[in-house]
Design an enzyme around this catalytic site. Sequence first.
Site, PDB file in Angstrom:
ATOM      1  N   ASP A  63      -1.502 -35.595 -32.381  1.00 56.43           N
ATOM      2  CA  ASP A  63      -1.885 -36.086 -33.707  1.00 56.43           C
ATOM      3  C   ASP A  63      -1.462 -35.032 -34.727  1.00 56.43           C
ATOM      4  OD1 ASP A  63      -3.493 -36.658 -36.116  1.00 56.43           O
ATOM      5  OD2 ASP A  63      -4.617 -38.030 -34.824  1.00 56.43           O
ATOM      6  N   ILE A  64      -0.819 -35.459 -35.819  1.00 60.39           N
ATOM      7  CA  ILE A  64      -0.354 -34.484 -36.822  1.00 60.39           C
ATOM      8  C   ILE A  64      -1.473 -33.987 -37.723  1.00 60.39           C
ATOM      9  CG2 ILE A  64       2.039 -35.259 -36.806  1.00 60.39           C
ATOM     10  CD1 ILE A  64       1.407 -36.706 -39.492  1.00 60.39           C
ATOM     11  N   ASN A 119      -9.958 -47.618 -31.573  1.00 56.05           N
ATOM     12  CA  ASN A 119     -10.485 -48.481 -32.638  1.00 56.05           C
ATOM     13  C   ASN A 119      -9.630 -49.737 -32.785  1.00 56.05           C
ATOM     14  OD1 ASN A 119     -12.356 -46.386 -33.340  1.00 56.05           O
ATOM     15  ND2 ASN A 119     -10.686 -45.352 -34.394  1.00 56.05           N
ATOM     16  N   GLN A 126      -9.592 -48.223 -37.646  1.00 55.85           N
ATOM     17  CA  GLN A 126      -8.209 -48.122 -37.184  1.00 55.85           C
ATOM     18  C   GLN A 126      -7.320 -47.959 -38.410  1.00 55.85           C
ATOM     19  OE1 GLN A 126      -6.643 -51.572 -35.125  1.00 55.85           O
ATOM     20  NE2 GLN A 126      -4.925 -50.428 -34.288  1.00 55.85           N
ATOM     21  N   HIS A 132      -3.787 -47.677 -30.129  1.00 61.70           N
ATOM     22  CA  HIS A 132      -3.680 -46.296 -29.651  1.00 61.70           C
ATOM     23  C   HIS A 132      -5.048 -45.753 -29.274  1.00 61.70           C
ATOM     24  CE1 HIS A 132      -4.333 -45.953 -34.019  1.00 61.70           C
ATOM     25  NE2 HIS A 132      -4.830 -44.731 -33.810  1.00 61.70           N
ATOM     26  N   HIS A 134      -7.209 -42.143 -28.772  1.00 60.48           N
ATOM     27  CA  HIS A 134      -7.286 -40.736 -29.150  1.00 60.48           C
ATOM     28  C   HIS A 134      -7.941 -39.997 -27.991  1.00 60.48           C
ATOM     29  CE1 HIS A 134      -6.730 -41.185 -33.621  1.00 60.48           C
ATOM     30  NE2 HIS A 134      -7.075 -42.425 -33.312  1.00 60.48           N
TER      31      HIS A 134
END
Length: 194
Positions: A63-64, A119, A126, A132, A134
């Site tokens: 994750d950025i 989510n 979301q 996706h 996490h």
Amino acid sequence: MFDPSSAPEDGCPFCEIADHFPPYDPLSPPSDPVPASTTTGSARHAPATFIVLSTPTVVAFLDIMPLSAGHVLVCPRRHRPKLTDATPGEARALGEQVRALSSAVARATGVDDWNVVQNNGAAAAQVVPHLHYHIIPRPEIRASGRLSSSFTMFGRGQREELDDVEGERLAAEIRKCVAEVLREDVETEPKAKL
């Protein structure tokens, strides 16, 4: 028959990532930055992406804007807005890889407590409408010793942009740990699928 939900979605950042990073053998991952394909996808590709797993069905990356070091996103390669849009095969592949990646992230970060969050829809928080998961290491809880205290949950708290040098270092370590986990799976369950 063409399934429009499987086509890359214009403007979807996760579709762009899936388009740019072809699959590789997770048992022999690249140690250097995973190269983006020069033959697929659009010319635009920003920000930097730190791939930790890339199979024909699943792509995973850091994750950025991580909640903690090692925060990984795991998604199907094809555009699927919600979990219920995934095919049964995609759902199985995602489940297998979330388990393997959870173990790899714990090894790479040294943090044995984590959240897996998924989510569905804007009302459920979301942000990117592409299915996706996490995987979020939770070192602050473990380190605090206050396991019964309330804590900052998903989506809240201070988030800082991932540093490129640290991102690549951590992604390489997670890729190495993914290969270790998958090798152990093959040894303990010879018919395990990759």
